[in-house]
Design an enzyme around this catalytic site. Structure first.
Site, PDB file in Angstrom:
ATOM      1  CB  VAL A 274      -0.948  -0.009   1.206  1.00 45.20           C
ATOM      2  CG1 VAL A 274      -1.681   1.323   1.335  1.00 45.20           C
ATOM      3  CG2 VAL A 274      -1.948  -1.144   1.085  1.00 45.20           C
TER       4      VAL A 274
ATOM      5  CB  SER B 236       8.571  -3.769  11.183  1.00 48.87           C
ATOM      6  OG  SER B 236       8.346  -3.263   9.877  1.00 48.87           O
TER       7      SER B 236
ATOM      8  CG  ASP C  66       5.163   9.918   4.234  1.00 52.09           C
ATOM      9  OD1 ASP C  66       4.407   9.311   3.449  1.00 52.09           O
ATOM     10  OD2 ASP C  66       5.028   9.903   5.476  1.00 52.09           O
TER      11      ASP C  66
END
Length: 220
Positions: free
Chosen positions: A31, A80, A91
């Site tokens: 995703v 994790s 990002d």
């Protein structure tokens, strides 16, 4: 600021969708990768051509992956360090694509070198703002400040303005001025946020160094 109030709301809204993806065997990392690819495609395929409305629509469809992947990881119990690293790194890639696409527009058909420079400043300052917090935490400081304009604010302000500016193509006059205004707001806000974080790290570092110095404890 938006992170504090909006993240919890959207997390609740997106939880059923995250659970659906997990049942279908989709991993949180997948995703993250797909979301970043979608944001990059929307920003770099549409923004440099001045198609801000459709570019914003595509980006918005994928930008929520930043909330979905973390939600999936928590539900699956697979959070994790690698996942956190991948999410944070991508990002920065997605943010660069958004402001890079806008800069390409102003460097080309948009024909405004000043706004091109402002868009590049927004891109660079966003990276540095994130780095200051990460670097401060890496040397053991809490960096107990978020600042005026975080990533969520930068994206919301820019994408809302870009999407509305896109209505210029549908015959709405004068609305394209919103994007330049948004870029200036993000640029100034990022500069203020950078200053807030640098000042905070300097203060925390001085306090930590003083506490670690022998004989620095107050005496009666």
């Amino acid at each position: 600021m938006l992170n504090k109030y909006a993240r919890a709301f959207f997390t609740r809204v997106l939880t059923p969708f995250a659970a659906f993806l997990l049942r279908r065997g989709v991993s949180p990392d997948a995703v993250t990768l797909i979301g970043t690819a979608g944001v990059m495609a929307g920003a770099l395929a549409f923004f440099p051509r001045g198609e801000f409305f459709w570019g914003t629509i595509v980006i918005t469809l994928f930008v929520f992956s930043d909330l979905v992947d973390g939600n999936m990881a928590r539900q699956a119990g697979v959070s994790s360090r690698w996942g956190a690293f991948l999410d944070s790194t991508l990002d920065r890639v997605a943010d660069s694509a958004v402001f890079g696409g806008i800069a390409l527009w102003y460097a080309g058909t948009g024909n405004d070198n000043v706004l091109c420079a402002v868009a590049i400043f927004c891109l660079a300052s966003g990276q540095v703002v994130s780095y200051t917090k990460a670097r401060g935490e890496a040397i053991g400081l809490p960096v107990a400040v978020n600042g005026l304009v975080e990533r969520a604010e930068r994206l919301v302000i820019t994408l809302v303005a870009a999407g509305l500016a896109g209505f210029h193509d549908f015959g709405v006059p004068g609305i394209d001025v919103l994007l330049p205004i948004a870029l200036w707001v993000v640029a100034v806000g990022s500069l203020v946020t950078l200053g807030q974080r640098v000042v905070t790290v300097r203060r925390e570092a001085a306090e930590a160094d003083a506490a670690a110095t022998p004989g620095s404890e107050a005496t009666s």
